[in-house]
Design a protein around this motif. Sequence first.
Motif, mmCIF file in Angstrom:
data_model
loop_
_atom_site.group_PDB
_atom_site.id
_atom_site.type_symbol
_atom_site.label_atom_id
_atom_site.label_comp_id
_atom_site.label_asym_id
_atom_site.label_seq_id
_atom_site.Cartn_x
_atom_site.Cartn_y
_atom_site.Cartn_z
ATOM 1 N N ALA A 225 -47.628 -49.354 72.006
ATOM 2 C CA ALA A 225 -46.306 -49.522 72.874
ATOM 3 C C ALA A 225 -46.573 -50.049 74.226
ATOM 4 C CB ALA A 225 -45.460 -48.419 72.687
ATOM 5 N N GLY A 226 -45.794 -50.783 74.594
ATOM 6 C CA GLY A 226 -46.155 -51.472 76.073
ATOM 7 C C GLY A 226 -45.075 -50.966 76.977
ATOM 8 N N SER A 227 -45.061 -50.696 78.032
ATOM 9 C CA SER A 227 -44.297 -50.426 79.154
ATOM 10 C C SER A 227 -43.805 -51.594 79.833
ATOM 11 C CB SER A 227 -44.789 -49.197 80.328
ATOM 12 O OG SER A 227 -46.029 -50.102 80.975
ATOM 13 N N TYR A 228 -42.948 -51.746 80.714
ATOM 14 C CA TYR A 228 -42.464 -52.698 81.424
ATOM 15 C C TYR A 228 -43.122 -53.021 82.789
ATOM 16 C CZ TYR A 228 -39.009 -52.598 77.653
ATOM 17 O OH TYR A 228 -38.589 -52.402 76.635
ATOM 18 N N GLY A 229 -42.881 -54.238 83.301
ATOM 19 C CA GLY A 229 -43.472 -54.425 84.856
ATOM 20 C C GLY A 229 -44.558 -55.424 84.625
ATOM 21 N N ALA A 230 -44.866 -55.827 85.999
ATOM 22 C CA ALA A 230 -45.684 -57.095 85.899
ATOM 23 C C ALA A 230 -46.956 -56.758 85.378
ATOM 24 C CB ALA A 230 -45.907 -57.570 87.555
ATOM 25 N N HIS A 231 -47.641 -55.484 85.187
ATOM 26 C CA HIS A 231 -48.673 -55.111 84.669
ATOM 27 C C HIS A 231 -49.131 -55.481 83.385
ATOM 28 C CE1 HIS A 231 -46.616 -51.640 84.019
ATOM 29 N NE2 HIS A 231 -47.547 -51.072 83.263
ATOM 30 N N VAL A 232 -47.961 -55.581 82.660
ATOM 31 C CA VAL A 232 -47.865 -55.798 81.212
ATOM 32 C C VAL A 232 -47.224 -57.270 80.843
ATOM 33 C CG1 VAL A 232 -48.164 -53.642 80.516
ATOM 34 C CG2 VAL A 232 -45.784 -54.544 80.752
ATOM 35 N N ARG A 233 -47.125 -58.185 82.014
ATOM 36 C CA ARG A 233 -46.328 -59.143 81.656
ATOM 37 C C ARG A 233 -47.235 -60.328 81.095
ATOM 38 N NH1 ARG A 233 -42.160 -61.708 86.104
ATOM 39 N NH2 ARG A 233 -42.082 -63.287 84.164
ATOM 40 N N GLY A 234 -46.820 -61.203 80.493
ATOM 41 C CA GLY A 234 -47.731 -62.740 80.074
ATOM 42 C C GLY A 234 -48.735 -62.027 79.227
ATOM 43 N N LEU A 235 -49.864 -62.392 79.558
ATOM 44 C CA LEU A 235 -51.065 -62.112 78.613
ATOM 45 C C LEU A 235 -51.629 -60.799 78.971
ATOM 46 C CD1 LEU A 235 -53.173 -65.543 79.181
ATOM 47 C CD2 LEU A 235 -51.509 -64.837 77.193
ATOM 48 N N ASN A 236 -51.043 -60.171 79.802
ATOM 49 C CA ASN A 236 -51.874 -58.725 80.321
ATOM 50 C C ASN A 236 -51.682 -57.722 79.212
ATOM 51 O OD1 ASN A 236 -52.114 -59.746 82.868
ATOM 52 N ND2 ASN A 236 -50.231 -58.716 83.852
ATOM 53 N N ARG A 237 -50.747 -57.868 78.332
ATOM 54 C CA ARG A 237 -50.935 -56.857 77.022
ATOM 55 C C ARG A 237 -50.148 -57.587 76.159
ATOM 56 N NH1 ARG A 237 -49.400 -50.630 77.998
ATOM 57 N NH2 ARG A 237 -51.082 -50.995 79.176
ATOM 58 N N LEU A 238 -50.765 -57.689 74.963
ATOM 59 C CA LEU A 238 -50.107 -58.439 73.646
ATOM 60 C C LEU A 238 -50.401 -57.641 72.497
ATOM 61 C CD1 LEU A 238 -51.943 -61.833 74.275
ATOM 62 C CD2 LEU A 238 -49.599 -61.178 74.949
ATOM 63 N N HIS A 239 -49.543 -57.932 71.358
ATOM 64 C CA HIS A 239 -49.715 -57.346 70.155
ATOM 65 C C HIS A 239 -50.643 -57.952 69.158
ATOM 66 C CE1 HIS A 239 -46.756 -54.155 71.156
ATOM 67 N NE2 HIS A 239 -45.953 -54.867 71.215
ATOM 68 N N GLN A 240 -50.892 -59.242 69.553
ATOM 69 C CA GLN A 240 -51.657 -60.292 68.717
ATOM 70 C C GLN A 240 -52.616 -61.040 69.654
ATOM 71 O OE1 GLN A 240 -50.395 -62.963 65.561
ATOM 72 N NE2 GLN A 240 -52.152 -64.328 66.052
ATOM 73 N N PHE A 241 -53.933 -60.832 69.948
ATOM 74 C CA PHE A 241 -54.784 -61.605 70.605
ATOM 75 C C PHE A 241 -56.273 -61.978 70.059
ATOM 76 C CE2 PHE A 241 -55.585 -57.295 71.329
ATOM 77 C CZ PHE A 241 -56.824 -57.088 71.326
ATOM 78 N N ASP A 242 -56.736 -62.881 70.776
ATOM 79 C CA ASP A 242 -58.035 -63.249 70.149
ATOM 80 C C ASP A 242 -59.337 -62.616 70.827
ATOM 81 O OD1 ASP A 242 -57.214 -65.206 68.207
ATOM 82 O OD2 ASP A 242 -56.785 -66.604 69.825
ATOM 83 N N LYS A 243 -60.276 -62.454 70.099
ATOM 84 C CA LYS A 243 -61.528 -61.853 70.608
ATOM 85 C C LYS A 243 -62.561 -61.892 69.925
ATOM 86 C CE LYS A 243 -61.267 -57.182 71.110
ATOM 87 N NZ LYS A 243 -62.408 -56.293 70.538
ATOM 88 N N VAL A 244 -63.843 -62.143 70.636
ATOM 89 C CA VAL A 244 -65.007 -62.365 70.135
ATOM 90 C C VAL A 244 -65.896 -61.176 70.401
ATOM 91 C CG1 VAL A 244 -67.222 -63.813 69.978
ATOM 92 C CG2 VAL A 244 -65.000 -64.902 70.357
ATOM 93 N N GLU A 245 -66.526 -60.660 69.354
ATOM 94 C CA GLU A 245 -67.222 -59.307 69.247
ATOM 95 C C GLU A 245 -68.731 -59.615 69.134
ATOM 96 O OE1 GLU A 245 -65.926 -55.072 69.843
ATOM 97 O OE2 GLU A 245 -65.085 -57.150 70.064
ATOM 98 N N ILE A 246 -69.403 -58.554 69.663
ATOM 99 C CA ILE A 246 -70.601 -58.437 69.356
ATOM 100 C C ILE A 246 -70.950 -56.902 68.741
ATOM 101 C CG2 ILE A 246 -71.516 -60.306 70.857
ATOM 102 C CD1 ILE A 246 -72.302 -58.136 73.034
ATOM 103 N N VAL A 247 -71.761 -56.803 67.814
ATOM 104 C CA VAL A 247 -72.018 -55.573 67.114
ATOM 105 C C VAL A 247 -73.436 -55.470 66.953
ATOM 106 C CG1 VAL A 247 -71.558 -53.992 65.202
ATOM 107 C CG2 VAL A 247 -69.767 -55.342 66.087
ATOM 108 N N ARG A 248 -73.856 -54.060 67.264
ATOM 109 C CA ARG A 248 -75.168 -53.908 67.058
ATOM 110 C C ARG A 248 -75.536 -52.626 66.264
ATOM 111 N NH1 ARG A 248 -78.522 -57.069 70.872
ATOM 112 N NH2 ARG A 248 -80.461 -55.967 70.220
ATOM 113 N N VAL A 249 -76.583 -52.591 65.225
ATOM 114 C CA VAL A 249 -77.180 -51.322 64.619
ATOM 115 C C VAL A 249 -78.608 -51.420 64.978
ATOM 116 C CG1 VAL A 249 -77.638 -50.257 62.328
ATOM 117 C CG2 VAL A 249 -75.362 -51.886 62.410
#
Length: 424
Positions: A268-292
């Motif tokens: 759940a997101g709150s309201y205000g400029a700190h979560v506007r636009g791209l600041n907090r999304l329910h769907q977003f793209d990410k490139v991950e690195i994983v190490r064992v």
Amino acid sequence: MLQVQFIRDNKQTVLDGLAKRSFANAETVIEDVLTADENRRKTQVSLDDTLAESNKLSKEIGNLFKSGEVQKANILKEKTGQLKEKSKELNEQLNAASTTLENLLYQIPNVPHASVKAGKSEEDNEEIFNEGTIPNLGKNALPHWELAKKYDIIDFDLGAKITGAGFPVYKGKGARLQRALINYFLDKNIKAGYTEVQVPHLVNTESATATGQLPDKDGQMYHATIDDLYLIPTAEVPITNIFRGNLVQESDFPITYTGYTPCFRREAGSYGAHVRGLNRLHQFDKVEIVRVEHPENSYNALNGMVEHIKDILRELKLPYRILRLCGGDTGFTAALTFDFEVFSTAQDRWLEISSASNFETFQANRLKLRFKNKEGKSELAHTLNGSSLALPRVLAGILENYQTEDGIQVPEVLIPYTGFTSIN
């Protein structure tokens, strides 16, 4: 998941670590774990003794039948029947005790690394590095959501119409800049020795549990209930689960993977400029690195991941800082986490764009991910992961910090990927 043996042998260390996290009722939970484990072990001993006695009698019965002592054999057969019934009850008790113990262990987060300071929230995190020049944009600088509308590159209203808030539509040069970042990140990771993989965007309950999203993050993930599958919150989940149940060789280390995926989070997101636009999304793209990694090298590997992410941000020429998270802000599964934040000049605030974490054996214990050491004994591996990078706030930082009166400049390193030098 912590190992019971580790808790038994290092009870005070565990309690001290949980205190850094301000973990409630730590002593009670740890005592419950030790009691449940004692109960499980006693039940296991009783079951083993009962089965051993039953096997012994079975051999005696065979010998009695061979010697013609049928009456004695039948008396013992009756006793073995009682033992089988007892072993069945003990087996049910053992399963129940094991489930109780496992459920208790699922409640306990990882023990923080010795370098992690005690703290309750992000306000207690430590800044350990800061680099880059914050541009002077002037009084007419706009936040990225206004720039997106001005240049028609991201449509938040259209995304809300199609799905809901937190699902933006990228358009034209905005979509191409997004794709450029993905390809750039992947190329950088591959050049650094990571093997690219494309993985499913939904996982089963076993996979979500193995990396620690369940039961801790239950309710924060999108759940396709008919098929009992979860939309991934990060590529870490499917990539790390590649190794679930594996026994790898010591010579295989380091094992390094990278992958791009969309990520889905119900949080759940709150309201205000700190979560506007791209600041907090329910769907977003990410490139991950994983190490064992081998346990002896995992913290060197973590430092290497930090330097790798630094290199990317230097090439993007974005002002950034690194935080070592305090106990209370460190994720449930992590022993040590470094957060990267980019400075958004137009918003006059820091935006988190990456986390690099060492989970030590916490995930590997759930994954049953082991390796054979030099002595030939199996040992839990260490797992690590990092965002390299999460796109929304990186994109926000680029749009805001690279804006001019004539448009938005494209970082030089991305021009070969975008095919254009500016958005105007």
